[in-house]
Structures are given as structure tokens and as C-alpha cells.
Design a protein around this motif. Structure first.
Motif, PDB file in Angstrom:
ATOM      1  N   VAL A 162       0.852  -1.204  -0.071  1.00 54.78           N
ATOM      2  CA  VAL A 162       0.201  -0.133  -0.016  1.00 54.78           C
ATOM      3  C   VAL A 162       0.785   1.146   0.028  1.00 54.78           C
ATOM      4  O   VAL A 162       1.761   1.455   0.984  1.00 54.78           O
ATOM      5  N   GLN A 163       0.846   2.033  -1.075  1.00 56.29           N
ATOM      6  CA  GLN A 163       1.751   3.390  -1.360  1.00 56.29           C
ATOM      7  C   GLN A 163       0.719   4.523  -1.048  1.00 56.29           C
ATOM      8  O   GLN A 163      -0.433   4.703  -1.216  1.00 56.29           O
ATOM      9  N   ALA A 164       1.486   5.469  -0.709  1.00 55.47           N
ATOM     10  CA  ALA A 164       0.985   6.868  -0.436  1.00 55.47           C
ATOM     11  C   ALA A 164       2.310   7.921  -0.884  1.00 55.47           C
ATOM     12  O   ALA A 164       3.347   7.608  -0.454  1.00 55.47           O
ATOM     13  N   ASP A 165       1.987   9.017  -1.585  1.00 57.35           N
ATOM     14  CA  ASP A 165       2.886  10.029  -1.689  1.00 57.35           C
ATOM     15  C   ASP A 165       3.292  10.690  -0.383  1.00 57.35           C
ATOM     16  O   ASP A 165       2.247  10.973   0.623  1.00 57.35           O
ATOM     17  N   MET A 166       4.420  11.281  -0.246  1.00 51.27           N
ATOM     18  CA  MET A 166       4.817  11.821   1.154  1.00 51.27           C
ATOM     19  C   MET A 166       4.033  13.220   1.249  1.00 51.27           C
ATOM     20  O   MET A 166       3.968  13.619   2.392  1.00 51.27           O
ATOM     21  N   ALA A 167       3.455  13.755   0.193  1.00 52.69           N
ATOM     22  CA  ALA A 167       2.889  15.089   0.493  1.00 52.69           C
ATOM     23  C   ALA A 167       1.372  14.862   0.835  1.00 52.69           C
ATOM     24  O   ALA A 167       0.492  15.627   1.243  1.00 52.69           O
ATOM     25  N   ASP A 168       0.810  13.601   0.728  1.00 52.19           N
ATOM     26  CA  ASP A 168      -0.572  13.155   1.171  1.00 52.19           C
ATOM     27  C   ASP A 168      -0.641  13.410   2.904  1.00 52.19           C
ATOM     28  O   ASP A 168       0.352  13.509   3.234  1.00 52.19           O
ATOM     29  N   ASN A 169      -1.991  13.751   3.167  1.00 54.00           N
ATOM     30  CA  ASN A 169      -2.095  13.936   4.442  1.00 54.00           C
ATOM     31  C   ASN A 169      -2.272  12.799   5.376  1.00 54.00           C
ATOM     32  O   ASN A 169      -2.478  11.688   4.840  1.00 54.00           O
ATOM     33  N   LEU A 170      -1.948  12.872   6.950  1.00 57.35           N
ATOM     34  CA  LEU A 170      -2.297  11.558   7.819  1.00 57.35           C
ATOM     35  C   LEU A 170      -3.523  11.016   7.687  1.00 57.35           C
ATOM     36  O   LEU A 170      -3.652   9.937   7.860  1.00 57.35           O
ATOM     37  N   VAL A 186       3.681   2.474   2.504  1.00 59.84           N
ATOM     38  CA  VAL A 186       4.895   2.822   1.659  1.00 59.84           C
ATOM     39  C   VAL A 186       4.912   4.113   1.397  1.00 59.84           C
ATOM     40  O   VAL A 186       4.073   4.565   0.671  1.00 59.84           O
ATOM     41  N   VAL A 187       5.829   4.862   1.538  1.00 60.10           N
ATOM     42  CA  VAL A 187       5.826   6.242   1.236  1.00 60.10           C
ATOM     43  C   VAL A 187       6.709   6.519   0.034  1.00 60.10           C
ATOM     44  O   VAL A 187       8.151   6.112  -0.047  1.00 60.10           O
ATOM     45  N   ILE A 188       6.242   7.101  -0.906  1.00 59.96           N
ATOM     46  CA  ILE A 188       6.858   7.571  -2.227  1.00 59.96           C
ATOM     47  C   ILE A 188       7.153   9.076  -2.542  1.00 59.96           C
ATOM     48  O   ILE A 188       6.418   9.868  -2.084  1.00 59.96           O
ATOM     49  N   ASP A 189       8.445   9.326  -2.964  1.00 57.11           N
ATOM     50  CA  ASP A 189       8.840  10.532  -3.340  1.00 57.11           C
ATOM     51  C   ASP A 189       8.052  11.356  -4.133  1.00 57.11           C
ATOM     52  O   ASP A 189       7.572  10.429  -5.464  1.00 57.11           O
TER      53      ASP A 189
END
Length: 396
Positions: A162-170, A186-189
Motif C-alpha cells: 500500500v503506497q502513498a505520496d509523502m505529500a499526502d495528509n495523515l 510505503v511512502v513514495i517521493d
């Protein structure tokens, strides 16, 4: 006629509004630790080598690298580790090869769908001997991760990556974690699309504890007036003074408990396939609480290669774990297991010195609540706290 809101409902509504704003104002980048590291291994590693990575580094998951596509092929967790050992153990007892082989006498492993309706396949009268243990160790040392998953027709759980952009909110990230039924994201640049870290529930919870209290009081100081809830003993209650038992009907139900004479194989089998929880309370004949067994406790079996423990009663594993953990100086600090229903959300999410601190310190990541008779009545794990924070999330 519309029902009037209770005091607890009003407090909860105001609290949730503030908490939601905090989560929406915070990004995954804010929560990502400076020393956050991702463990990556090749699929050609043997099962034994992968298991040793978990034991030596105390991690909860690894990513698999696929050289054919030059990218990550999936995630392998402690739950996958337990599934493999349970399956290998079952195959060894039943004389079934663990993977396809070139020898004509070997056959395809029996494919079985693991679910909560299926009877546990190991019986108490089935004992594993030293010869079988040696065979199990040889299989673990010679079977690669790729061969195992190919043999059983399973993927490397890329769907669990499961991925998310590091700019996404919590707020959105926590919803995604709960809906996908995972414990990490998993945090994606944003620009390079490279994996920069893995956020676990405990990382988000630690950030929430650290930042929300300051945010909460800042919001209060900026308001021209506060929401007042009158009470004869406390005329102005703060929004986050809400007892945990207010939520008990929805999330703090005791899923189950197991008697002390349940064999260890059954304990872990039911944890994964039936209860789908991190930990399970063990009780004696009088339903008195004896201790928690958590998925992470399986690493003790691997570390010391005491595979015969799988056919011994749960009480033996509890005693074994206590003996091993007492060898470490920090055992008395990390041995946190209990919480009380009377504790408030203020103690849970702001300046906590009890529930959340115990959850974060506990190696199990789970707590249990006992009644006056020392009987377990509820369990609490990190995902339960997330459900409190995300009241509007719809879970299947």
C-alpha cells in the motif's frame, strides 16, 4: 423527532473536528523519521536467510527487489513468516514435500485455502521428532522465497504494498491503512517516485501523541470562546476528556480468548486466520488472565529453533517468553499489557503517560483490560485507536 445529543456526543464531535483538522494539516513527510530505513532483499534469498533478517534486525517487514523489472516486487511481513512456518510444519508432519522438486517421487504440495471455517490441521497427538525438525531446517535453508511462492501459486503480496505520496495528509493515509487491513504504508517521493520510507501505525501514533496536544491547545487559544459542557463537578470540560468505554461497544470488544492448554500451533493459526488480531489473551480454567501471546512472539520459536513448541500448550510458550525477556534490562519497562476503561482520550492522545505510552513501549503493540475478577474483557491495539480518530471511516 431528533434525539438530543448527550454530553459525550457533544464532546466527541468537537474533539473529532479538532483531531481531523490536525491530521489533514499534517503530511506523511512530517511523520517520516529522519533515520527511517527500508530493508530490501532479493527473492533468491532462502527462507532461512529471510527469517534471520527478521530475528537479527527486529524489523516487521522487508521489501523484495525484482531485478527483471528493476523495482520492488512486494512486501514480506511477520505474518507471512508465520504462515510459511505453519505450512512447512504441517507438511513435514504429513510427509508432504514443501515445494515442487525434480525427483519423480515428489508431488505437488496440497493446495488448501486457509480460512476461519477450516479445521486446524494439526492434532495434539501429532508429535514432531528430531529427524523431522532436521528436515524442516534443511527445507528452510534450501528453498528460496521465489521457489516457495511459485510452488504455491501465490504472489509476493504486491497488493499489500500500500503506497502513498509523502505529500499526502495523515488523515487519508490512516484511512487507507485501515481499509486495506495493513499495519504499514510505503511512502513514495513526489517527483522521483522512489520509495523513501515505510510508515507503521506506531510511527503515526507517536507523531500524533507528540504533535496533537500542542495543536489542540493552540486551536483553543485562537478561539474567541470555548465549547462549554456544564457538569456539576466540572463546569468546563475540555473536549478531549472522554472515557475509552464510550467507544467500547464499537471497537473494544473482546474478539476471543484461548485456554492455557491450547497448543501453540492452534494459537498462531487462529490469530492469523480466525481472529485476525495481533494478540490473544490466554486464560486458566477459571477464565483468569495469564498473559498475551502476540504474533511477534513467534520469533522466539524461530530464534531458538524450538519447533516442538508448536505442539505444546500455550502456557509453556508464555513461560518461555517470560524467561527470555527477563534476560533483558528493559523488560520491566516494555512489559506493558494493561489499560483501564476509565482512562480518557486526553490520556490516550494528549500528553499520555498510560495507554499510548504502553502501546508504544510494548513489544506486542496490544493491551488488555481486566475486570475485578482478573478476567479479560477487552483488547486494544493500535488500529483500534485509529478507528477512534477516524470515526467516519467505513470498514468492510
Amino acid at each position: 423527532m431528533k434525539r438530543m445529543q448527550s454530553k459525550e456526543d457533544i464532546i466527541k464531535d468537537q474533539y473529532m473536528k479538532t483531531l481531523t483538522c490536525f491530521l489533514q494539516d499534517s503530511t506523511l513527510y512530517d511523520c517520516l523519521s529522519i533515520n527511517n530505513q527500508v530493508t530490501v532483499i532479493d527473492q533468491s534469498f532462502s527462507l532461512y536467510d529471510v527469517f534471520n533478517v527478521f530475528i537479527d534486525t527486529h524489523i516487521d517487514e522487508v521489501l523484495f527487489w525484482n531485478p527483471d523489472v528493476a523495482y520492488y516486487d512486494g512486501v514480506f511481513t511477520q505474518t507471512d513468516l508465520i504462515r510459511i512456518i505453519l505450512k512447512c510444519y504441517q507438511n513435514i508432519l504429513n510427509g508432504v514435500p514443501n515445494v515442487w522438486g525434480n525427483s519423480k517421487i515428489q508431488v505437488q504440495p496440497i493446495m488448501e485455502e486457509e480460512d476461519e471455517d477450516r479445521a486446524t490441521p494439526v492434532h495434539k497427538n501429532q508429535l514432531i521428532g528430531q529427524e523431522q525438525i532436521n528436515k524442516l531446517l534443511i527445507d528452510l535453508q534450501t528453498i528460496s522465497v521465489r521457489d516457495w511462492f511459485n510452488s504455491y501459486g501465490e504472489s509476493l503480496h504486491q497488493s499489500s504494498l500500500v503506497q502513498a505520496d509523502m505529500a499526502d495528509n495523515l488523515n487519508d493515509a490512516m484511512k487507507k491503512i485501515l481499509k486495506q487491513g495493513v499495519t504499514r504504508i510505503v511512502v513514495i517521493d513526489t517527483e522521483s517516485r522512489i520509495i523513501v520510507g515505510i510508515l507503521q501505525q506506531k510511527d503515526i501514533l507517536a507523531f500524533l501523541v507528540k504533535g496533537f496536544s500542542q495543536y489542540f491547545h493552540l486551536q483553543l487559544s485562537q478561539k474567541s470562546h470555548r465549547i462549554e459542557v456544564h457538569h456539576e463537578n466540572n463546569p468546563q470540560s475540555e473536549q478531549h476528556e472522554l472515557e475509552i468505554n464510550y467507544f467500547s461497544d464499537r471497537i473494544l470488544q473482546l474478539n476471543d480468548k484461548l485456554p492455557f492448554d491450547t497448543n501453540v500451533y492452534d494459537v498462531f493459526y487462529k490469530l492469523i486466520y480466525v481472529f485476525k488480531r495481533n494478540a490473544i489473551p490466554i486464560v486458566d480454567n477459571n477464565n483468569k488472565y495469564l498473559g498475551l501471546i502476540d504474533r511477534r512472539d513467534f520469533l522466539f520459536i524461530l530464534k531458538y529453533q524450538v519447533f516442538d513448541m508448536l505442539n505444546r500448550p500455550a502456557l509453556d510458550l508464555l513461560n518461555f517468553i517470560k524467561i527470555e525477556k527477563k534476560k533483558f534490562a528493559g523488560f520491566c519497562i516494555c512489559n506493558k499489557e494493561l489499560f483501564q476503561m476509565k482512562q480518557t482520550l486526553k490520556e490516550v492522545l494528549a500528553n499520555s503517560n498510560q495507554v499510548v505510552e504502553n502501546l508504544l513501549l510494548s513489544s506486542r503493540g496490544s493491551l488488555v483490560c481486566l475486570n475485578e475478577n482478573q478476567e479479560p474483557i477487552a483488547t486494544l491495539q493500535m488500529s483500534d485507536l485509529f478507528k477512534i480518530c477516524l470515526d467516519d471511516v467505513e470498514l468492510e
